[in-house]
Design a protein around this motif. Sequence first.
Motif, short mmCIF file in Angstrom:
data_model
loop_
_atom_site.label_atom_id
_atom_site.label_comp_id
_atom_site.label_asym_id
_atom_site.label_seq_id
_atom_site.Cartn_x
_atom_site.Cartn_y
_atom_site.Cartn_z
N ALA A 187 25.71 27.90 -5.86
CA ALA A 187 26.51 28.84 -6.13
C ALA A 187 27.61 27.75 -7.24
CB ALA A 187 26.70 29.69 -5.31
N GLU A 188 27.89 26.42 -6.47
CA GLU A 188 29.36 25.89 -6.50
C GLU A 188 29.25 25.03 -7.64
OE1 GLU A 188 32.24 26.44 -7.38
OE2 GLU A 188 32.68 26.57 -5.19
N LEU A 189 30.20 25.11 -9.32
CA LEU A 189 29.83 24.18 -9.55
C LEU A 189 30.55 23.03 -9.78
CD1 LEU A 189 31.74 26.16 -12.46
CD2 LEU A 189 29.79 26.19 -12.73
N SER A 190 29.82 21.54 -10.09
CA SER A 190 30.48 20.15 -9.71
C SER A 190 31.77 19.95 -10.20
CB SER A 190 29.05 19.48 -10.52
OG SER A 190 29.20 19.35 -12.05
N TYR A 191 32.11 19.03 -9.72
CA TYR A 191 33.44 18.74 -10.63
C TYR A 191 33.33 17.98 -12.17
CZ TYR A 191 37.01 15.39 -11.84
OH TYR A 191 38.10 14.24 -12.61
N ARG A 192 32.02 17.22 -12.31
CA ARG A 192 32.08 17.32 -13.90
C ARG A 192 31.67 18.69 -14.40
NH1 ARG A 192 26.77 13.95 -17.33
NH2 ARG A 192 27.70 14.74 -19.29
N TYR A 197 33.50 21.59 -13.80
CA TYR A 197 34.76 21.97 -13.90
C TYR A 197 35.47 21.32 -14.49
CZ TYR A 197 34.78 25.27 -9.57
OH TYR A 197 34.79 26.63 -8.28
N ARG A 198 34.70 20.49 -14.79
CA ARG A 198 36.21 19.09 -15.55
C ARG A 198 35.91 19.77 -17.41
NH1 ARG A 198 33.84 13.03 -16.61
NH2 ARG A 198 32.81 14.61 -16.90
N ASP A 199 34.07 19.68 -17.28
CA ASP A 199 34.24 20.04 -18.69
C ASP A 199 34.88 21.36 -19.71
OD1 ASP A 199 32.91 17.67 -19.23
OD2 ASP A 199 30.99 19.09 -19.31
N LEU A 200 34.41 22.59 -18.78
CA LEU A 200 35.47 23.43 -19.13
C LEU A 200 36.90 23.81 -19.06
CD1 LEU A 200 33.68 26.77 -16.42
CD2 LEU A 200 33.95 26.62 -18.82
N SER A 201 37.65 23.00 -18.27
CA SER A 201 38.89 22.59 -18.18
C SER A 201 38.88 22.28 -19.76
CB SER A 201 39.51 21.94 -16.74
OG SER A 201 39.72 22.65 -15.39
N ARG A 202 38.52 21.37 -20.07
CA ARG A 202 38.92 20.68 -21.41
C ARG A 202 38.41 21.53 -21.81
NH1 ARG A 202 35.94 14.74 -21.58
NH2 ARG A 202 36.84 14.60 -19.74
N LEU A 203 37.29 21.78 -22.33
CA LEU A 203 37.75 23.02 -23.39
C LEU A 203 38.03 24.08 -23.83
CD1 LEU A 203 34.97 24.06 -25.93
CD2 LEU A 203 34.55 25.56 -23.54
N ALA A 204 39.15 24.55 -22.26
CA ALA A 204 39.26 25.74 -22.38
C ALA A 204 41.08 24.86 -22.83
CB ALA A 204 39.87 26.09 -21.02
N ASP A 205 41.64 23.70 -22.42
CA ASP A 205 42.59 23.07 -23.10
C ASP A 205 42.75 22.82 -24.61
OD1 ASP A 205 43.71 23.09 -19.97
OD2 ASP A 205 43.02 20.68 -20.11
N GLY A 248 32.33 29.42 -8.02
CA GLY A 248 31.87 29.26 -10.22
C GLY A 248 33.44 29.54 -10.89
N MET A 249 33.46 29.80 -12.02
CA MET A 249 34.57 29.95 -12.82
C MET A 249 34.14 30.75 -13.89
SD MET A 249 37.46 28.37 -13.38
CE MET A 249 37.97 27.09 -12.69
N PHE A 250 34.76 31.64 -14.45
CA PHE A 250 35.17 32.65 -15.74
C PHE A 250 36.05 31.39 -17.03
CE2 PHE A 250 35.58 36.12 -11.92
CZ PHE A 250 33.60 36.88 -12.71
N LYS A 280 30.79 34.04 -16.57
CA LYS A 280 30.25 33.44 -15.51
C LYS A 280 30.21 32.56 -15.60
CE LYS A 280 31.59 33.36 -11.10
NZ LYS A 280 31.06 33.64 -10.51
N ALA A 281 30.44 31.10 -15.25
CA ALA A 281 29.45 29.47 -15.07
C ALA A 281 29.92 29.26 -13.20
CB ALA A 281 29.97 28.49 -15.73
N ASP A 282 28.31 29.00 -12.60
CA ASP A 282 28.34 28.78 -11.60
C ASP A 282 27.25 27.63 -11.32
OD1 ASP A 282 26.08 31.03 -11.31
OD2 ASP A 282 27.42 32.07 -10.53
N GLY A 283 26.46 27.59 -10.43
CA GLY A 283 25.92 26.75 -10.19
C GLY A 283 24.18 27.28 -10.19
#
Length: 273
Positions: free
Chosen positions: A36-41, A43-51, A67-69, A83-86
Motif C-alpha cells: 500500500a505504501e509508495l516507494s521512495y522513488r 514519493y520523490r517523483d511526486l514531490s518533484r512534479l508538484a514543485d 500513499g499520497m494525494f 490518490k497514489a499508493d503501492g
Amino acid sequence: MMPLPIARIPSLARVCAVGIALLSLAVSATPVRAQAELSYRQYRDLSRLADAFDHVAQFEPLQGEPGMFFVVAERLGTVQVLKADGRGVRVVWKSNQLAGVPEEVIIADLSGDGLDDALLCRTAGARIYAWGLEDFAPLWESLSGEYQAISCFTVANVDEDPVAEIVMVADNRIVYIDGGSFTKQFTSINDYEGTRVRCGDVDGDGRAEIVLNSGKVVDARSGEVEWEDETFYGKIELLDLDGDGIPELITEDPEGGPLKVFDIGGRREVRFQ
C-alpha cells in the motif's frame, strides 16, 4: 477595464513531462508487490512534479493511511484529486466546472493549527476557489466579476490572529481574505505588480512582509513599501538559510540563469564566498 489574462497553454514538452511522471507512478506501483505504501522513488517523483508545476500540488492523507494525494488542475477547467499508493493511481474527486482555466493550485493551512486543511485554485477567469481537504466540500469562492485579473496568490498569516489569510494581487492591488470568515480584510491603496507572492517576517521586526517578484517588499500591516532596491527573478521563495530565525529571499529565473539570495533586513545580497 483591464482585459482578462490569456491562459498559458503548456508546451508539448511540459505536457509530456507530466504524462511521463504520472505514467511512471502507475507502472512502478505494480499489484504484484501488493503493497500500500509508495516507494521512495515514487514519493520523490511526486514531490518533484508538484514543485515544478503551478498546476500540480500534493498532500499527505489526513488519517495517516499509506500513499499520497496529488492535485492536477487541467486546462479544460476542472481540478482533480488523485490518490497514489503501492496499488496504483486513481481519481478520488473532481471539481465542478470552474470559471476560467485553472492557473495555479496550492495546499494550505487556513485554520492556523499547523495542519493542511484546504485546497485552493486560481483561474484565468479572475476567480479563486477553496475546498476542504477532509471531504473536498466547497469552503469559499470569490465573486464573479469582482476582479478583472488575479495575477498571483498565496496563503499566510499576515495579521495578529492565528487564522491564515488568502493573499493575492488582484487588479494590481494587494488584497487579504480572512481564512476563517472569508471576509475581505485589506485592499492596498497603491498599485503593485507581481506574478509571484510570498509572505513572512523577512526583516525580523515581528511583522509579516509581502514579497513580490517584481522587487517590492511591502509591510503587511500598513501596505507601505519597505524595500525596492533590487530586482528579483521570476521565481521567489523564502527560507532561513543561516539559522537565525529570519528567512532569506531566494530568487531565480524559471527559464534558466543564476540564483540570487537576499537578506532583506540587511538590505543586501548574500554572497557565498
